[in-house]
Design a protein around this motif. Structure first.
Motif, PDB file in Angstrom:
ATOM      1  N   GLU A   6       0.913  -1.219  -0.010  1.00 48.50           N
ATOM      2  CA  GLU A   6       0.123  -0.377  -0.054  1.00 48.50           C
ATOM      3  C   GLU A   6       0.887   1.222  -0.006  1.00 48.50           C
ATOM      4  O   GLU A   6       1.855   1.308   0.926  1.00 48.50           O
ATOM      5  CB  GLU A   6      -1.032   0.037   1.245  1.00 48.50           C
ATOM      6  N   SER A  26      -5.440   5.135  -1.268  1.00 50.62           N
ATOM      7  CA  SER A  26      -4.125   4.564  -1.368  1.00 50.62           C
ATOM      8  C   SER A  26      -3.809   3.829  -2.936  1.00 50.62           C
ATOM      9  O   SER A  26      -4.956   3.578  -3.493  1.00 50.62           O
ATOM     10  CB  SER A  26      -3.992   3.498  -0.386  1.00 50.62           C
ATOM     11  N   VAL A  70      -2.795   0.359  -4.344  1.00 46.74           N
ATOM     12  CA  VAL A  70      -2.381  -0.966  -3.993  1.00 46.74           C
ATOM     13  C   VAL A  70      -1.725  -1.618  -5.089  1.00 46.74           C
ATOM     14  O   VAL A  70      -2.388  -1.852  -6.258  1.00 46.74           O
ATOM     15  CB  VAL A  70      -3.726  -1.522  -3.287  1.00 46.74           C
TER      16      VAL A  70
END
Length: 170
Positions: free
Chosen positions: A128, A137, A139
């Motif tokens: 992340e 975020s 990922v």
């Protein structure tokens, strides 16, 4: 005999020469690694709410997207702390390393109970990149922990290199 002595001296000189050309950990090499890694691995990349706002079950239920990491921008000396991330769907997003935190979520880091549960098969290694100035975020889903650890190391190096408090020595 002189010939053998000369060869021995020459071989000794060769073996003591540094081999680490291009192997130095620099921001430029870290970005170069991201590009090479993207080309070789094509790992899934997605965007989600920041993990600190999701519980463990919500993290597990994240669908692995079809979008892949396609590459990163070349290193820019003018903006060393910004890397453009290119995805397989033709989009580009930027990561500002000084405004991000990087987390490694290895499969082995999840609890034994969770791995043994119905969710066990869906538990995957994740990286992340938490955008501190935004609500989401990036990922990344590496194929395995070894691959994830390598990618994390490069990303963490970029993050640490761009830490505005680094100049204080702490």
């Amino acid at each position: 005999m002189k010939y053998f002595a000369a060869v021995a001296v020459w071989l000794t000189a060769l073996t003591s020469a540094p081999i680490a050309i291009g192997q130095e950990q620099t921001q430029e090499n870290a970005v170069r690694f991201l590009n090479l890694f993207a080309l070789q691995n094509q790992l899934p990349i997605g965007f989600t709410a920041r993990f600190d706002r999701l519980d463990a079950m919500q993290r597990l239920q994240l669908a692995v997207p079809g979008t892949r990491l396609a590459g990163a921008s070349t290193f820019d000396q003018e903006a060393p702390c910004v890397t453009d991330i290119k995805t397989s769907d033709g989009k580009t997003t930027y990561l500002h390393w000084a405004k991000s935190e990087v987390y490694f979520w290895p499969r082995s880091g999840w609890s034994e109970a969770l791995l043994a549960s119905d969710y066990g098969p869906s538990v995957r290694t994740m990286i992340e990149v938490r955008r501190l100035d935004q609500g989401f975020s990036d990922v990344f889903w590496p194929a395995d922990e070894a691959q994830g650890a390598r990618l994390f190391k490069a990303m963490q190096f970029l993050r640490d290199s761009c830490d505005p408090m680094k100049a204080t020595g702490f």
